[in-house]
Design an enzyme around this catalytic site. Structure first.
Site, short mmCIF file in Angstrom:
data_model
loop_
_atom_site.label_atom_id
_atom_site.label_comp_id
_atom_site.label_asym_id
_atom_site.label_seq_id
_atom_site.Cartn_x
_atom_site.Cartn_y
_atom_site.Cartn_z
N GLU A 51 -9.37 -5.34 -4.03
CA GLU A 51 -8.48 -4.21 -3.73
C GLU A 51 -9.59 -3.24 -2.93
OE1 GLU A 51 -5.71 -3.67 -2.71
OE2 GLU A 51 -4.23 -5.27 -3.79
N HIS B 186 -7.50 -6.11 0.41
CA HIS B 186 -6.17 -5.44 0.40
C HIS B 186 -5.59 -5.55 1.68
CE1 HIS B 186 -3.97 -1.76 -0.43
NE2 HIS B 186 -4.10 -1.20 1.15
N SER C 168 0.87 -1.11 0.02
CA SER C 168 0.03 -0.11 -0.04
C SER C 168 0.82 1.14 0.06
CB SER C 168 -1.07 -0.16 1.11
OG SER C 168 -1.98 0.67 1.02
#
Length: 464
Positions: A221, A334, A87
Site C-alpha cells: 500500500e 494500492h 481508499s
C-alpha cells in the site's frame, strides 16, 4: 451493490473508471456507482459552525436515500444494499458505518484499503489552526482575505465555481504555509462536524450500522507515497540509507524519538543496516502501508468482531500482469485490487469517454492467472453482498466457512487473494500491535520523561 470511488477526497468519478458490466452480468447483482462533491466543494471547512464541512458525505447520504427509494424499480432489494469502495471511498463507507445519518441505508459493507480509523486524516477540534490555514489559504488565492469565518464564507460564495474549485490544488496550498505531508495529501479531510460525524472514529463506542463487514488491503500500500521519488519510471527503485534517514519520519505525525526508534527497529532490514547503498525502499513502503491502511483495517476488524458482527479480512497478494500505475514493482499496489473486483482482466482493452472523446485506458493480452483471480474475487464479493458470507451465493448453499473463515479474536484468520486463495492467520500482527497499541504507550512514556525533565529544570531554576 453501491460503489463509492476513491481519490483522496479531491479527485475521481463514479463513472470514468468503474464499468460494472462484467461484475453485474456474471454475478447477477445490480451495481450503482455514485458521484459526490470533492475537494473544496465537498470538504471545505472553517473549523466552526459557519462551514462545518463533510458536504461530500451528505451527497453520499442523499444518493443512498435515492437507492432506498428507487432500486426496487430496477429489480433490486433496498433491504440488502452492500456498500463497497476503495481508499477514500472505503474511508467514506466506514464513516457511514459510524454515522447516525446513515442508519438504515445499507446492510453490509466492503472496505478496500481505507478506514475511518486512519490516524490524522480527520480534522478534529485541536486541528483548528490547521483548518484555518487551509481555509484562509484558499481564500487568499481567490481574493477573500477576511478576518472571520462568516466574512470568509460570504466572500467565497461570490467566487465563480471554477475559480473556487481550481484554487484548492495541492501545489497552491503548499505555498499557503502547508508543511505537513498529510495536509498536502488530504488538504480537505473529513471533519468532526457534530452532525454526520459526531465522535472520533478512533474512540467511538457507538453500535455500528450494518450487519457484516469485509475489509482488507494489498501487500504494498505504501509505494504510492514514494512514487514521486522516481520520475523515470523504468529506473531502479532504490532508496539508500541517507535518503531513508531523511525521509522515514515524514509521514509520522508524532516525532517522539522512542516512536521513531521503534519504527526503525521494526522495519529496517538489520542484516544490511550498516550498508549505505542497501535498499531501504521496502522499509519505507511497509511502514507507510501498515500505518495508513493495513493496521487501521486490523483495528476496524477487531472492533466489528467484538460487537458480534461477522467480519472477513483479506490481503491481496496476487501481482497483476497489468496495473493502472505507471510502474511495475513486482508487488500488489494500492488500488490494484479494483480491477479484479470489476472483472477488468477479462477485457482486452478498456475505453474511457472524456469530454465526449473516447480514450483507451489500457490494452492488454488477457492473462489466465489474472482472469482466475478476478473470477473468484468477484464471486467472493457478490456472495458477500447477497448473503453476508463470501462462501455462499444463496441461503440454500452449504455454510462452508473453511473456504474463507471468519475473522475472530483470537484466531485472526484472513484470506489471501491470490491464485491459490489460501487462508492465513495474524496479518501483520506484530506491526499492528505496534501501531495500534504501543505507539500510544511510547508517546505517553516520552511525555512523562519530558515533564519530569521540565519539572527538574524548573525546580533548579527557582531554587535559592
Amino acid at each position: 451493490m453501491v460503489w463509492i470511488h476513491g481519490g483522496a477526497f479531491i479527485i475521481g468519478s463514479g463513472t470514468r473508471l468503474y464499468d460494472a458490466t462484467i461484475l453485474s452480468s456474471l454475478n447477477d447483482v445490480i451495481v450503482v456507482t455514485i458521484n459526490y462533491r470533492l475537494g473544496a466543494l465537498g470538504f471545505f471547512s472553517t473549523g466552526d459552525d459557519v462551514a462545518p464541512g463533510n458536504y461530500g458525505f451528505l451527497d453520499q447520504v442523499e444518493a443512498l436515500g435515492w437507492v432506498q427509494q428507487n432500486i426496487a424499480a430496477f429489480g433490486g432489494d433496498p433491504n440488502t444494499v452492500t456498500l463497497f469502495g476503495q481508499s477514500a471511498g472505503a474511508i467514506s463507507i466506514h464513516y457511514h458505518v459510524l454515522s447516525p445519518m446513515s442508519k438504515g441505508l445499507f446492510k453490509r459493507t466492503i472496505l478496500q484499503s481505507g478506514t475511518a480509523t486512519i490516524k490524522g486524516f480527520m480534522a478534529q477540534s485541536d486541528d483548528a489552526s490547521r483548518t484555518n490555514i487551509i481555509a484562509n489559504g484558499l481564500g487568499k488565492f481567490v481574493g477573500c482575505e477576511k478576518d472571520n469565518s462568516k466574512e470568509l464564507l460570504e466572500c467565497l460564495r461570490a467566487v465563480p465555481a471554477d475559480e473556487f474549485r481550481d484554487a484548492f490544488y495541492v501545489t497552491k496550498l503548499a505555498i499557503a504555509n502547508m508543511t505537513k505531508i498529510k495536509d498536502m495529501m488530504i488538504p480537505f479531510p473529513p471533519t468532526l462536524d457534530g452532525e454526520f460525524v459526531k465522535e472520533d472514529p478512533l474512540n467511538t463506542e457507538t453500535k455500528f450500522n450494518g450487519e457484516e463487514l469485509m475489509i482488507g488491503a494489498t501487500t504494498d500500500e505504501g509505494f504510492m507515497m514514494y512514487l514521486p521519488l522516481f520520475p523515470v519510471h523504468d529506473s531502479e527503485f532504490t532508496v539508500n540509507k541517507t535518503m531513508y534517514e531523511a525521509m522515514y519520519s515524514m509521514l509520522i505525525s508524532d516525532k517522539n524519538q522512542a516512536v521513531l526508534d521503534a519504527v526503525k527497529l521494526i522495519y529496517v532490514d538489520w542484516d544490511h543496516a550498516d550498508e549505505e547503498d542497501a535498499n531501504y525502499l521496502s522499509a519505507l513502503c511497509q511502514m507507510a502501508g501498515d500505518m495508513m491502511f493495513v493496521c487501521p483495517s486490523d483495528l476496524a476488524a477487531r472492533a466489528h468482531s467484538a460487537q458480534g458482527i461477522n467480519t472477513y479480512l483479506y490481503q491481496m497478494t496476487h501481482v497483476p500482469a497489468t496495473t493502472l500505475w505507471p510502474v511495475k514493482t513486482g508487488t500488489s499496489l494500492h488500488a490494484d485490487d479494483i480491477q479484479f473486483v470489476f472483472g477488468y482482466p477479462l477485457l482486452s482493452e478498456m475505453q474511457l469517454v472524456l469530454g465526449g472523446n473516447e480514450k483507451t485506458l489500457f490494452k492488454q493480452t488477457p492473462n489466465e492467472n489474472d482472469i482466475q483471480v478476478s473470477l473468484q474475487t468477484m464471486k467472493y464479493w457478490t456472495n458477500f453482498a447477497k448473503t453476508g458470507n463470501p462462501n455462499r451465493s444463496s441461503a440454500s448453499d452449504d455454510d462452508n466457512n473453511d473456504d474463507w473463515p471468519l475473522f475472530t479474536v483470537p484466531g485472526l484468520a484472513y484470506k489471501q487473494l491470490s491464485l491459490s486463495m489460501e487462508n492465513s492467520n495474524a496479518l501483520k500482527a506484530r506491526e499492528c500491535a505496534f501501531w495500534n497499541q504501543f505507539v500510544k504507550k511510547l508517546q505517553q512514556s516520552g511525555d512523562t520523561c519530558v515533564n519530569k525533565e521540565e519539572s527538574k529544570y524548573s525546580e533548579e531554576a527557582n531554587s535559592p
